[in-house]
Scaffold this motif. Structure first.
Motif, PDB file in Angstrom:
ATOM      1  N   LEU A 510       0.845  -1.186   0.000  1.00 56.38           N
ATOM      2  CA  LEU A 510       0.000   0.000   0.000  1.00 56.38           C
ATOM      3  C   LEU A 510       0.885   1.242   0.000  1.00 56.38           C
ATOM      4  CD1 LEU A 510      -2.678  -0.992   2.681  1.00 56.38           C
ATOM      5  CD2 LEU A 510      -3.020  -0.848   0.223  1.00 56.38           C
ATOM      6  N   PRO A 511       0.395   2.365  -0.563  1.00 47.53           N
ATOM      7  CA  PRO A 511       1.169   3.619  -0.537  1.00 47.53           C
ATOM      8  C   PRO A 511       1.107   4.248   0.858  1.00 47.53           C
ATOM      9  CG  PRO A 511      -0.921   3.977  -1.653  1.00 47.53           C
ATOM     10  CD  PRO A 511      -0.846   2.508  -1.344  1.00 47.53           C
ATOM     11  N   TRP A 512       1.946   3.735   1.744  1.00 49.12           N
ATOM     12  CA  TRP A 512       1.861   4.143   3.148  1.00 49.12           C
ATOM     13  C   TRP A 512       2.179   5.631   3.332  1.00 49.12           C
ATOM     14  CZ3 TRP A 512      -0.746   1.412   6.400  1.00 49.12           C
ATOM     15  CH2 TRP A 512      -0.839   0.031   6.244  1.00 49.12           C
ATOM     16  N   THR A 513       3.022   6.186   2.468  1.00 49.09           N
ATOM     17  CA  THR A 513       3.307   7.625   2.579  1.00 49.09           C
ATOM     18  C   THR A 513       2.042   8.443   2.349  1.00 49.09           C
ATOM     19  OG1 THR A 513       5.581   7.290   1.818  1.00 49.09           O
ATOM     20  CG2 THR A 513       4.672   9.532   1.661  1.00 49.09           C
ATOM     21  N   THR A 514       1.295   8.059   1.298  1.00 44.90           N
ATOM     22  CA  THR A 514       0.038   8.760   1.017  1.00 44.90           C
ATOM     23  C   THR A 514      -0.959   8.551   2.141  1.00 44.90           C
ATOM     24  OG1 THR A 514       0.433   8.366  -1.332  1.00 44.90           O
ATOM     25  CG2 THR A 514      -1.775   9.068  -0.707  1.00 44.90           C
ATOM     26  N   ILE A 515      -1.025   7.323   2.675  1.00 46.67           N
ATOM     27  CA  ILE A 515      -1.920   7.051   3.804  1.00 46.67           C
ATOM     28  C   ILE A 515      -1.533   7.905   5.001  1.00 46.67           C
ATOM     29  CG2 ILE A 515      -2.597   5.284   5.482  1.00 46.67           C
ATOM     30  CD1 ILE A 515      -2.448   3.236   3.204  1.00 46.67           C
ATOM     31  N   GLY A 516      -0.218   8.047   5.237  1.00 45.65           N
ATOM     32  CA  GLY A 516       0.248   8.881   6.350  1.00 45.65           C
ATOM     33  C   GLY A 516      -0.131  10.342   6.169  1.00 45.65           C
ATOM     34  N   ILE A 517      -0.033  10.833   4.934  1.00 43.16           N
ATOM     35  CA  ILE A 517      -0.452  12.219   4.655  1.00 43.16           C
ATOM     36  C   ILE A 517      -1.942  12.376   4.946  1.00 43.16           C
ATOM     37  CG2 ILE A 517      -0.782  13.920   2.821  1.00 43.16           C
ATOM     38  CD1 ILE A 517       1.786  12.805   1.532  1.00 43.16           C
TER      39      ILE A 517
END
Length: 655
Positions: A510-517
């Motif tokens: 999963l795009p964890w960076t995007t999820i974190g944002i």
């Protein structure tokens, strides 16, 4: 109270049969709506109006018979919510290629029955002792008491359903007179400017029902995603994303030009929608934290009421208006309904060391969150009940436990977590609904145990049609990601979220960076909303509503906002109402028209799916190309519907 009072006729055969029919219809309609827009509607008031009109044709119906009908019928929307929030995740995860009838029936039916049983002990504490508001239940009771002319309400429902049905028939999956969306997009340097609106009458009706505050918030979420995040990603990060750039170049090039609208959709699908996942995750955790006092109060009330019933503190000789299902039957039912779920979990994981803890988690979380759902339904109503946040938390906790039992690389762990969450979600949805119905019954003098039995019947009846409806929609439209085969796939936003959470825990990419944002954006929203609350402002920014806006295409949120704006205009007109009765009538007639738009479009969507599936052609109903008009015709149709809704909600003729 020691005297026994006689119970008027309630569970009559005609009331039970009508309730089952309405429950099935409303379950099917809310299934389509929930997969399409991520929202379902409360159905008690439309069901009550239809009941009063139909039973009058058969010699009249008492207020208690009509109350029984709306009780069972309302289970349809609750079961649909519990199912579509979770079970389509099994398709999205690739575990199923179709919805298995026996499994869907077991999850939805048994989950609904557990929701009824878990909520029975809460009635006396939350309705009688604490006297919580339960706004939808109170509104349904007022409709039952004042509905001396239900024919007018049925006429409004029917007329609106015709307009809603025609709007769906005319769109891209039907006659193709109009497109589904009127949109415009353009490149702005390397960025993308995009705006559009879906032409769905149902979404407009949803907006009218949820109101302007929620309409603004969901549109705000979409603006964050589509008018802020997508342009930023396109301008500064797209050229560094080789895979996505290649996909856009291959799939979005038309006549040597890259379509801005197509590129925006690709960026949203691959990256930006996961911001919504992060916002919903942080929103679900915050919801549980902020409700901690309500949580403890609800559970304490439930346990206290259970102990009193078990100890015989409630007198045996009581009026019919205070008789619940006896505790011994509740305990027997819990055992009987839990054992099949244990067998189902064992069939999934194949080891008792995991299936038994799964069952324990399901039972504990089920009772815990039914209590929360019931308490919140009493405070803010079922429409604002944070069931999706509850379900996210359940799946997240279950997945973490299952990682310890099955290992992070388990191929079945994500599926097992979804199965637990699905039962809990169905139970929580039914639990809140049960207390709303019991509040209405408490006001009109109904017998609680008869309502509880009717809700159980309605839940099982609705569960019996869920798999066929889901399979029909899956084959005709597709569920989940949009593909060349299904370009207008039903997005199933909550189920997509549940699948993403479960898959992410079990080694998924999963795009964890995007999820974190997205989680950071959610935290900012929570902070702003807390400030608004502390300032005593009436306008609020519920984080889960904003997260849904980020997660879904902006064109779905625009008509919801417009419907909410019209609702606000009508509310201002209400300020001139002569009395509370006229004020209530104005609200009721607008609500009925909106419910008709939603039901008509949703049922037409299901009817259209039949010839599509039978022929295997998505364009089976399409008219010749010469009769395909642009989005302008759809905008005119939506404007006409808005005008009719306004006139209906504000006209002087009383219902």
């Amino acid at each position: 109270m020691n005297a026994v009072t006689a119970s008027p006729a309630q569970l009559s055969l005609r009331a039970v049969l009508l309730s089952i029919v309405l429950a099935v219809i409303l379950a099917a309609a809310n299934t389509y709506l929930g997969l399409f827009a991520g929202m379902t509607i409360a159905s008690a008031i439309p069901a009550a109006v239809v009941s009063m009109a139909v039973l009058r044709l058969f010699g009249g119906g008492s207020i208690l018979e009509n109350n029984i009908v709306q009780t069972g019928a309302s289970a349809g929307s609750s079961i649909a919510s519990g199912v579509i929030f979770t079970i389509p995740a099994l398709i999205i995860l690739g575990y199923w290629t179709e919805f298995r009838y026996s499994w869907v029936l077991a999850i939805a039916g048994l989950g609904g029955l557990l929701g009824v049983l878990f909520s029975v002990p809460l009635r006396r504490s939350l309705i009688v002792d604490q006297g919580l508001a339960f706004p939808e239940g109170k509104a349904a009771a007022e409709v039952l008491k004042t509905g001396e002319n239900p024919a007018a309400g049925v006429k409004v429902l029917g007329l609106a359903a015709l307009f809603g049905g025609f709007g769906k028939l005319a769109a891209a999956s039907g006659l193709r007179l109009i497109p589904d969306t009127a949109a415009a997009a353009a490149w702005w340097g390397k960025g993308i400017a995009y705006f559009g609106t879906n032409l769905s009458p149902a979404l407009f009706g949803v907006g009218y029902i949820v109101g302007l505050n929620v309409g603004i918030v969901v549109l705000l979420g979409s603006i964050i995603g589509w008018n802020v995040a997508i342009p930023i990603y396109s301008a500064f990060f797209l050229e560094n994303d080789a895979a996505l750039s290649a996909s856009i170049a291959q799939g979005c090039t038309e006549a040597g030009m890259v379509s801005a609208e197509c590129a925006a959709g690709a960026i949203w699908s691959a990256q930006v929608r996961y911001m919504g996942v992060g916002a919903m995750l942080i929103g679900g955790i915050w919801t549980l934290f902020s409700l901690r006092n309500s949580l403890f109060s609800g559970v304490k009330s439930g346990l206290g009421a259970t102990r009193k019933q078990a100890a015989g503190a409630v007198p045996v000789q009581v009026p019919h208006t205070e008789r619940d299902v006896p505790m011994k039957y509740i305990l027997i039912g819990l055992v009987l309904f839990t054992l099949p779920l244990l067998a189902l979990y064992q069939a999934i994981v194949g080891q008792w060391s995991a299936s038994i803890p799964m069952t324990v988690i399901m039972i504990v979380a089920g009772f815990l969150f039914v209590s929360v759902s019931a308490y919140m339904a009493g405070l803010v109503g079922s429409s604002n009940n944070p069931v999706s946040g509850i379900t996210i938390s359940t799946i997240l906790f279950a997945a973490l436990v299952l990682v310890l039992l099955l290992g992070k690389e388990s191929s079945i762990g994500a599926v097992a977590a979804i199965m637990i969450g699905a039962v809990v979600c169905c139970a929580a949805c039914i639990g809140g609904d049960n207390l709303q119905d019991l509040k209405a019954g408490h006001i009109v003098g109904a017998t609680p145990w008869k309502q509880q039995v009717m809700l159980a019947i309605g839940a099982v009846s609705s569960a019996m049609v869920m798999a066929p409806v889901l399979n029909l929609l899956l084959e005709a439209y597709g569920i989940g990601a949009r593909t060349p085969e299904h370009p207008n796939s039903l997005l199933a936003p909550q189920a997509n979220l549940m699948a993403s959470v479960a898959k992410g825990i079990f080694g998924g990419e999963l795009p964890w960076t995007t999820i974190g944002i997205g989680a950071a954006i959610g935290a900012v929203i929570i902070a702003v909303d807390s400030w608004l609350k502390a300032s005593g402002r009436t306008f609020r920014i519920p984080v889960l509503a904003c997260a849904i806006g980020i997660y879904l295409p902006i064109e779905l949120m625009v008509p919801i906002f417009l419907g909410g704006l019209l609702s606000h205009i009508v509310e201002r007109r209400m300020g001139g109402a002569k009395n509370e009765e006229e004020h209530g009538r104005i609200h009721r007639m607008g609500l009925l028209f909106s419910a008709g738009l939603i039901t008509g479009e949703a049922l037409m969507g299901i009817f259209i799916a039949v010839p599509i599936v039978a022929t295997g052609r998505a364009d089976v109903l399409a008219l010749p190309d010469s009769m395909h008009f642009g989005g302008w015709l759809g905008l005119i149709l939506l404007a006409v519907i808005a005008w009719l809704l306004y006139r209906t909600a504000t006209r002087k003729a009383a219902m």
